[in-house]
Design a protein around this motif. Structure first.
Motif, PDB file in Angstrom:
ATOM      1  N   ILE A   1       0.334   6.867 -12.233  1.00  0.00           N
ATOM      2  CA  ILE A   1       0.050   7.230 -10.851  1.00  0.00           C
ATOM      3  C   ILE A   1      -1.426   6.963 -10.547  1.00  0.00           C
ATOM      4  CG2 ILE A   1       1.850   8.989 -10.737  1.00  0.00           C
ATOM      5  CD1 ILE A   1      -0.305  11.092 -11.225  1.00  0.00           C
ATOM      6  N   THR A   2      -1.716   6.833  -9.251  1.00  0.00           N
ATOM      7  CA  THR A   2      -3.096   6.645  -8.793  1.00  0.00           C
ATOM      8  C   THR A   2      -3.389   7.656  -7.696  1.00  0.00           C
ATOM      9  OG1 THR A   2      -2.980   4.271  -9.256  1.00  0.00           O
ATOM     10  CG2 THR A   2      -4.749   5.032  -7.812  1.00  0.00           C
ATOM     11  N   PRO A   3      -4.289   8.623  -7.931  1.00  0.00           N
ATOM     12  CA  PRO A   3      -4.655   9.558  -6.864  1.00  0.00           C
ATOM     13  C   PRO A   3      -5.492   8.825  -5.812  1.00  0.00           C
ATOM     14  CG  PRO A   3      -5.195  10.423  -9.048  1.00  0.00           C
ATOM     15  CD  PRO A   3      -4.909   8.970  -9.221  1.00  0.00           C
ATOM     16  N   LYS A   4      -5.261   9.151  -4.552  1.00  0.00           N
ATOM     17  CA  LYS A   4      -6.055   8.555  -3.474  1.00  0.00           C
ATOM     18  C   LYS A   4      -6.066   9.495  -2.278  1.00  0.00           C
ATOM     19  CE  LYS A   4      -3.832   4.730  -2.993  1.00  0.00           C
ATOM     20  NZ  LYS A   4      -3.390   3.430  -2.423  1.00  0.00           N
ATOM     21  N   GLU A   5      -7.130   9.414  -1.495  1.00  0.00           N
ATOM     22  CA  GLU A   5      -7.228  10.209  -0.289  1.00  0.00           C
ATOM     23  C   GLU A   5      -6.767   9.389   0.909  1.00  0.00           C
ATOM     24  OE1 GLU A   5     -10.762  12.365   0.528  1.00  0.00           O
ATOM     25  OE2 GLU A   5     -11.119  12.886  -1.587  1.00  0.00           O
ATOM     26  N   ILE A   6      -5.943  10.018   1.739  1.00  0.00           N
ATOM     27  CA  ILE A   6      -5.454   9.378   2.960  1.00  0.00           C
ATOM     28  C   ILE A   6      -5.746  10.323   4.119  1.00  0.00           C
ATOM     29  CG2 ILE A   6      -3.473   8.434   4.178  1.00  0.00           C
ATOM     30  CD1 ILE A   6      -2.166   7.850   1.512  1.00  0.00           C
ATOM     31  N   LYS A   7      -6.625   9.922   4.981  1.00  0.00           N
ATOM     32  CA  LYS A   7      -6.986  10.766   6.118  1.00  0.00           C
ATOM     33  C   LYS A   7      -5.867  10.758   7.153  1.00  0.00           C
ATOM     34  CE  LYS A   7     -11.157  11.623   4.580  1.00  0.00           C
ATOM     35  NZ  LYS A   7     -11.581  12.987   4.207  1.00  0.00           N
ATOM     36  N   LYS A   8      -5.624  11.908   7.743  1.00  0.00           N
ATOM     37  CA  LYS A   8      -4.593  12.000   8.778  1.00  0.00           C
ATOM     38  C   LYS A   8      -5.049  11.262  10.032  1.00  0.00           C
ATOM     39  CE  LYS A   8      -2.267  16.261   7.493  1.00  0.00           C
ATOM     40  NZ  LYS A   8      -1.806  17.592   7.957  1.00  0.00           N
ATOM     41  N   GLU A   9      -4.106  10.584  10.665  1.00  0.00           N
ATOM     42  CA  GLU A   9      -4.404   9.864  11.901  1.00  0.00           C
ATOM     43  C   GLU A   9      -4.340  10.824  13.078  1.00  0.00           C
ATOM     44  OE1 GLU A   9      -1.711   6.651  12.102  1.00  0.00           O
ATOM     45  OE2 GLU A   9      -2.287   5.799  10.170  1.00  0.00           O
ATOM     46  N   SER A  10      -5.009  10.473  14.132  1.00  0.00           N
ATOM     47  CA  SER A  10      -5.041  11.336  15.306  1.00  0.00           C
ATOM     48  C   SER A  10      -3.682  11.394  15.989  1.00  0.00           C
ATOM     49  CB  SER A  10      -6.103  10.849  16.294  1.00  0.00           C
ATOM     50  OG  SER A  10      -5.854   9.494  16.635  1.00  0.00           O
ATOM     51  N   SER A  11      -2.938  10.330  15.911  1.00  0.00           N
ATOM     52  CA  SER A  11      -1.601  10.308  16.522  1.00  0.00           C
ATOM     53  C   SER A  11      -0.558  10.164  15.423  1.00  0.00           C
ATOM     54  CB  SER A  11      -1.478   9.148  17.511  1.00  0.00           C
ATOM     55  OG  SER A  11      -1.706   7.924  16.838  1.00  0.00           O
ATOM     56  N   ARG A  12       0.609  10.655  15.720  1.00  0.00           N
ATOM     57  CA  ARG A  12       1.682  10.626  14.726  1.00  0.00           C
ATOM     58  C   ARG A  12       2.164   9.204  14.506  1.00  0.00           C
ATOM     59  NH1 ARG A  12       6.440  14.868  15.042  1.00  0.00           N
ATOM     60  NH2 ARG A  12       4.541  16.089  15.061  1.00  0.00           N
ATOM     61  N   GLN A  13       2.439   8.887  13.218  1.00  0.00           N
ATOM     62  CA  GLN A  13       2.959   7.558  12.904  1.00  0.00           C
ATOM     63  C   GLN A  13       4.322   7.379  13.562  1.00  0.00           C
ATOM     64  OE1 GLN A  13       3.185   6.844   8.769  1.00  0.00           O
ATOM     65  NE2 GLN A  13       4.196   4.864   8.955  1.00  0.00           N
TER      66      GLN A  13
END
Length: 341
Positions: free
Chosen positions: A238-250
Motif C-alpha cells: 500500500i501507499t499512504p497519500k493525502e487527498i484534499k477534499k474538493e469544494s464541490s462533490r465529485q
C-alpha cells in the motif's frame, strides 16, 4: 677337597636373591598397566543407583575417582577410598543420600512490575535440568526474559522473570485527509496485530480513506483503520497519500438501473444500485458492534449495530472499487459483508 660353593647372588644389603631367570611360583608378578578398579554408585542401603564404572591405570599411578551428579541424590560418603592404583577386589563405593531440591519460581510481570498471573513453582530432582517458558497466551507481548531460561535444580531457591508489554500498540497521529492506495490485492484484518486475515481482500489499484492508526510499540509497523473492524498493516503493498477534499462533490455516475445513491463519498462513483427493502440480520459476534457510516468511506457515526440485530435495508449500492454497501432505513450505511443478504 673343600666343599663346592653354590652359585648365589647377594643384594647390595647382603640379602640372598634368586637368579634373574628364576621366579618362585608362589610370587605373583604385578603388571604395571593392568590394575582395574570398579567404582560403585549406591544409596544408603547399598542399592545401586546407576551402573558401576571400571577404571584402569598403571600400578601406583594417581587414581581420579569419577564423581557423578545423580538427579535426586547428593554424595554423602565414600567406602574403600584410595588415591593410587593398587589392587582392590572390593572396589570403591560412592554412597549417595536421597535429597530434595529447592523450587524454581517463575514470575510473569507487566512493564510496571505487577504480576499478570500467579507465580509458577517448578519442582524437580536435585541436579535435574529445568526449562522455563513465557506464558503461551501472552507470548507475542513478551519483551524481556531471563538470560538463561534453563538450568539445574539445586538446594537453593532460584527465580526467573518474564516481562510483557500488555499495551503492544500506541496511537499514531495521521492527517484527516489520509488515504491508502493499493498496489496489489492486499489482505485486511479485523484488529491490529492479528495474524489471520479476513476472507476478502482489497482490490488492486483502489483508494481507501484512513480514519485512525496505531503503531506497534517495538517496531515501525503501522496499522491503518479503514472503518469498523477493518485494519491493514503498513507491511502490505500500500501507499499512504493525502487527498484534499474538493469544494464541490465529485460527480456521480448513473447506475444501469437509473438509480443513484445520495450522500456517497466524493472518493468513489456508484456503478450499480438496487432497492430491496428487506429486513436482514447483522452477521457478527453478538457481543460486538458494527460501526455505522454517514456515507460509504465518508464519515463514521456514533451509531452502532450489535451482532445478531435485525435492520431494514432499503438499497444496495455498488461502488467503482466493487465494494457493496447497504443503505439502512435510518439513512446510515454499512458494508453488505456484515449482513445475511
Amino acid at each position: 677337597m673343600g666343599k663346592k660353593i653354590k652359585n648365589e647372588q647377594f643384594s647390595h644389603n647382603g640379602e640372598r636373591t634368586m637368579e634373574n631367570d628364576v621366579l618362585s611360583p608362589k610370587v605373583k608378578k604385578i603388571a604395571r598397566d593392568d590394575v582395574e578398579i570398579k567404582v560403585h554408585y549406591v544409596d544408603s542401603i547399598g542399592k545401586e543407583i546407576i551402573q558401576p564404572t571400571t577404571i584402569k591405570g598403571h600400578y601406583l599411578d594417581k587414581l581420579d575417582i569419577p564423581w557423578k551428579e545423580i538427579p535426586g541424590y547428593i554424595l554423602s560418603s565414600v567406602t574403600n577410598f584410595q588415591q593410587t592404583f593398587i589392587p582392590n577386589s572390593d572396589g570403591i563405593y560412592l554412597v549417595y543420600a536421597s535429597q530434595l531440591s529447592a523450587p524454581v519460581i517463575v514470575y510473569h510481570r507487566n512493564t510496571e512490575g505487577n504480576l499478570i498471573s500467579d507465580p509458577q513453582y517448578l519442582i524437580g530432582d536435585l541436579n535435574r535440568k529445568f526449562d522455563t517458558k513465557p506464558l503461551e497466551e501472552a507470548n507475542r507481548f513478551l519483551i524481556h526474559g531471563p538470560k538463561k531460561p534453563t538450568g539445574q535444580f539445586t538446594q537453593q531457591v532460584q527465580e526467573q522473570e518474564y516481562t510483557y508489554n500488555l499495551l503492544p500498540v500506541r496511537n499514531y497521529q495521521i492527517s484527516k485527509d489520509l488515504f491508502i492506495q493499493t498496489s496489489n490485492n492486499v489482505r485486511v484484518f479485523d484488529q491490529p496485530l492479528s495474524k489471520k486475515p479476513l476472507e476478502k481482500v482489497l482490490p488492486y489499484g483502489t483508494t481507501w480513506k484512513v480514519y485512525r492508526a496505531v503503531q506497534e510499540s517495538y517496531n515501525n509497523i503501522i496499522w491503518y483503520n479503514l472503518g469498523g473492524n477493518t485494519w491493514i498493516p503498513s507491511t502490505e503493498n500500500i501507499t499512504p497519500k493525502e487527498i484534499k477534499k474538493e469544494s464541490s462533490r465529485q460527480e456521480m455516475l448513473d447506475s444501469p438501473l437509473a438509480e443513484t445513491a445520495s450522500n456517497i463519498s466524493y472518493t468513489y462513483s456508484v456503478i450499480d444500485s438496487m432497492n430491496i427493502n428487506r429486513s436482514v440480520e447483522i452477521m457478527y459476534y453478538k457481543d460486538q458492534y458494527i460501526t455505522a457510516w454517514q456515507t460509504p468511506y465518508g464519515d463514521m457515526d456514533n451509531q452502532r449495530y450489535r451482532g445478531g440485530e435485525k435492520v431494514l435495508v432499503k438499497k444496495l449500492v455498488q461502488l467503482d472499487n466493487y465494494s457493496v454497501w447497504a443503505e439502512l432505513s435510518d439513512g446510515f450505511y454499512i458494508e453488505s459483508k456484515y449482513l445475511n443478504i
